[in-house]
Write a protein that holds these residues in place. Sequence first.
Motif, PDB file in Angstrom:
ATOM      1  N   PRO A   1       2.424   0.969   5.110  1.00 49.90           N
ATOM      2  CA  PRO A   1       3.169   1.689   6.156  1.00 49.90           C
ATOM      3  C   PRO A   1       4.452   2.360   5.658  1.00 49.90           C
ATOM      4  O   PRO A   1       5.141   3.021   6.425  1.00 49.90           O
ATOM      5  N   ALA A   2       4.763   2.159   4.370  1.00 43.83           N
ATOM      6  CA  ALA A   2       6.016   2.717   3.845  1.00 43.83           C
ATOM      7  C   ALA A   2       6.036   4.239   3.942  1.00 43.83           C
ATOM      8  O   ALA A   2       7.067   4.836   4.284  1.00 43.83           O
ATOM      9  N   SER A   3       4.904   4.887   3.655  1.00 39.32           N
ATOM     10  CA  SER A   3       4.860   6.349   3.713  1.00 39.32           C
ATOM     11  C   SER A   3       5.053   6.852   5.145  1.00 39.32           C
ATOM     12  O   SER A   3       5.674   7.894   5.364  1.00 39.32           O
ATOM     13  N   ALA A   4       4.522   6.109   6.122  1.00 38.05           N
ATOM     14  CA  ALA A   4       4.705   6.501   7.522  1.00 38.05           C
ATOM     15  C   ALA A   4       6.178   6.415   7.916  1.00 38.05           C
ATOM     16  O   ALA A   4       6.713   7.311   8.582  1.00 38.05           O
ATOM     17  N   THR A   5       6.832   5.342   7.492  1.00 37.18           N
ATOM     18  CA  THR A   5       8.263   5.195   7.775  1.00 37.18           C
ATOM     19  C   THR A   5       9.054   6.314   7.116  1.00 37.18           C
ATOM     20  O   THR A   5       9.952   6.909   7.727  1.00 37.18           O
ATOM     21  N   PHE A   6       8.711   6.600   5.867  1.00 37.52           N
ATOM     22  CA  PHE A   6       9.372   7.689   5.139  1.00 37.52           C
ATOM     23  C   PHE A   6       9.194   9.014   5.882  1.00 37.52           C
ATOM     24  O   PHE A   6      10.154   9.765   6.088  1.00 37.52           O
ATOM     25  N   GLY A   7       7.959   9.314   6.287  1.00 35.00           N
ATOM     26  CA  GLY A   7       7.682  10.572   6.967  1.00 35.00           C
ATOM     27  C   GLY A   7       8.414  10.700   8.292  1.00 35.00           C
ATOM     28  O   GLY A   7       8.935  11.769   8.630  1.00 35.00           O
ATOM     29  N   LEU A   8       8.473   9.614   9.045  1.00 38.09           N
ATOM     30  CA  LEU A   8       9.162   9.644  10.342  1.00 38.09           C
ATOM     31  C   LEU A   8      10.663   9.852  10.166  1.00 38.09           C
ATOM     32  O   LEU A   8      11.290  10.603  10.926  1.00 38.09           O
ATOM     33  N   ILE A   9      11.238   9.195   9.162  1.00 36.94           N
ATOM     34  CA  ILE A   9      12.675   9.367   8.903  1.00 36.94           C
ATOM     35  C   ILE A   9      12.960  10.803   8.481  1.00 36.94           C
ATOM     36  O   ILE A   9      13.940  11.419   8.931  1.00 36.94           O
ATOM     37  N   CYS A  10      12.096  11.350   7.634  1.00 35.88           N
ATOM     38  CA  CYS A  10      12.274  12.743   7.202  1.00 35.88           C
ATOM     39  C   CYS A  10      12.155  13.697   8.386  1.00 35.88           C
ATOM     40  O   CYS A  10      12.926  14.661   8.495  1.00 35.88           O
TER      41      CYS A  10
ATOM     42  N   GLY B   1      12.060  21.808  -7.256  1.00 34.90           N
ATOM     43  CA  GLY B   1      11.257  21.377  -8.394  1.00 34.90           C
ATOM     44  C   GLY B   1      12.120  20.798  -9.500  1.00 34.90           C
ATOM     45  O   GLY B   1      11.802  19.748 -10.072  1.00 34.90           O
ATOM     46  N   GLN B   2      13.219  21.478  -9.795  1.00 34.12           N
ATOM     47  CA  GLN B   2      14.143  20.979 -10.818  1.00 34.12           C
ATOM     48  C   GLN B   2      14.777  19.662 -10.397  1.00 34.12           C
ATOM     49  O   GLN B   2      14.931  18.742 -11.211  1.00 34.12           O
ATOM     50  N   LEU B   3      15.133  19.575  -9.127  1.00 33.60           N
ATOM     51  CA  LEU B   3      15.724  18.340  -8.606  1.00 33.60           C
ATOM     52  C   LEU B   3      14.759  17.172  -8.777  1.00 33.60           C
ATOM     53  O   LEU B   3      15.136  16.090  -9.252  1.00 33.60           O
ATOM     54  N   SER B   4      13.502  17.395  -8.412  1.00 39.73           N
ATOM     55  CA  SER B   4      12.495  16.348  -8.519  1.00 39.73           C
ATOM     56  C   SER B   4      12.251  15.961  -9.978  1.00 39.73           C
ATOM     57  O   SER B   4      12.133  14.775 -10.310  1.00 39.73           O
ATOM     58  N   GLU B   5      12.184  16.952 -10.850  1.00 36.00           N
ATOM     59  CA  GLU B   5      11.944  16.682 -12.270  1.00 36.00           C
ATOM     60  C   GLU B   5      13.066  15.841 -12.879  1.00 36.00           C
ATOM     61  O   GLU B   5      12.814  14.857 -13.587  1.00 36.00           O
ATOM     62  N   GLN B   6      14.301  16.236 -12.611  1.00 35.18           N
ATOM     63  CA  GLN B   6      15.437  15.520 -13.192  1.00 35.18           C
ATOM     64  C   GLN B   6      15.525  14.088 -12.667  1.00 35.18           C
ATOM     65  O   GLN B   6      15.833  13.155 -13.414  1.00 35.18           O
ATOM     66  N   LEU B   7      15.242  13.920 -11.385  1.00 37.65           N
ATOM     67  CA  LEU B   7      15.268  12.570 -10.816  1.00 37.65           C
ATOM     68  C   LEU B   7      14.192  11.687 -11.436  1.00 37.65           C
ATOM     69  O   LEU B   7      14.427  10.509 -11.714  1.00 37.65           O
TER      70      LEU B   7
ATOM     71  N   ALA C   1      14.445  14.466  -2.830  1.00 35.00           N
ATOM     72  CA  ALA C   1      14.923  13.426  -3.742  1.00 35.00           C
ATOM     73  C   ALA C   1      14.340  12.066  -3.367  1.00 35.00           C
ATOM     74  O   ALA C   1      13.861  11.316  -4.233  1.00 35.00           O
ATOM     75  N   ALA C   2      14.357  11.761  -2.071  1.00 33.20           N
ATOM     76  CA  ALA C   2      13.825  10.474  -1.616  1.00 33.20           C
ATOM     77  C   ALA C   2      12.326  10.373  -1.877  1.00 33.20           C
ATOM     78  O   ALA C   2      11.820   9.313  -2.262  1.00 33.20           O
ATOM     79  N   GLY C   3      11.607  11.485  -1.676  1.00 32.87           N
ATOM     80  CA  GLY C   3      10.171  11.486  -1.926  1.00 32.87           C
ATOM     81  C   GLY C   3       9.844  11.250  -3.393  1.00 32.87           C
ATOM     82  O   GLY C   3       8.897  10.527  -3.726  1.00 32.87           O
ATOM     83  N   THR C   4      10.633  11.845  -4.274  1.00 32.36           N
ATOM     84  CA  THR C   4      10.425  11.642  -5.710  1.00 32.36           C
ATOM     85  C   THR C   4      10.673  10.187  -6.096  1.00 32.36           C
ATOM     86  O   THR C   4       9.882   9.577  -6.828  1.00 32.36           O
ATOM     87  N   LEU C   5      11.762   9.621  -5.599  1.00 28.93           N
ATOM     88  CA  LEU C   5      12.073   8.222  -5.901  1.00 28.93           C
ATOM     89  C   LEU C   5      11.029   7.282  -5.301  1.00 28.93           C
ATOM     90  O   LEU C   5      10.661   6.274  -5.909  1.00 28.93           O
ATOM     91  N   PHE C   6      10.556   7.617  -4.114  1.00 21.53           N
ATOM     92  CA  PHE C   6       9.497   6.832  -3.474  1.00 21.53           C
ATOM     93  C   PHE C   6       8.259   6.795  -4.374  1.00 21.53           C
ATOM     94  O   PHE C   6       7.667   5.737  -4.602  1.00 21.53           O
ATOM     95  N   CYS C   7       7.878   7.959  -4.880  1.00 17.56           N
ATOM     96  CA  CYS C   7       6.690   8.036  -5.733  1.00 17.56           C
ATOM     97  C   CYS C   7       6.901   7.313  -7.060  1.00 17.56           C
ATOM     98  O   CYS C   7       5.980   6.663  -7.570  1.00 17.56           O
TER      99      CYS C   7
END
Length: 203
Positions: A155-164, A53-59, A183-189
């Motif tokens: 399709p970006a979210s699908a690519t993100f999910g598959l890579i994760c 949570g802190q990581l996501s907030e700071q990013l 971190a990647a999910g926060t930046l994606f959003c």
Amino acid sequence: ALIAELPTWLNFLSYIDNVLYKLVQVIMFAILLLIIGFLLVQFGAILGSPFYGQLSEQLEKIRTGTFPETPPSLLSSLKDIWRAILFELKKIGLLLVIGLPMLLINFLPGGSLIATIGGIILTTSIVCLDFFDGFLERRKLRFREKLTVVRRSLPASATFGLICQALITIPIVNFLGIPLCVAAGTLFCCDRVLPNLLPDHQA
């Protein structure tokens, strides 16, 4: 035993049998890794939620320069805990509602392919929900709205999910993969989801 009794000119069937056996072993091993990685995300996200949570907030602060803050209070903390419990329960419900039919389809002729594709889509959606949740939960989005975010980001979210999913299925790497995916999910959003959110859900 039956293959051993075949005529000599059908010996090639034994090679096909060996290849298919090895292929099934590889597929089962891959499925096992996927299940382990998926479970690791579920439990790891719960255990490491304060850090993530802190990581996501700071990013988000660094990326956008703004942050949807709410005044700390006992009531707001209790509401957050309740929302987190509901989120997990709704994910379980989603898995049951979609996963069980996929399991049954698997026993039908030709259903294995459909069940496999359906399972990948389902787990990819859950993974996206998990790694987008820090950002989305700060906007107090409902579960359906979070699913809508995942769907609209295709399709970006699908690519993100598959890579994760690939990262969390690799032994040892998966321990580093979870914070990396958060971190990647926060930046994606921040880059793809925030500009399209309704004004009342933005920072």
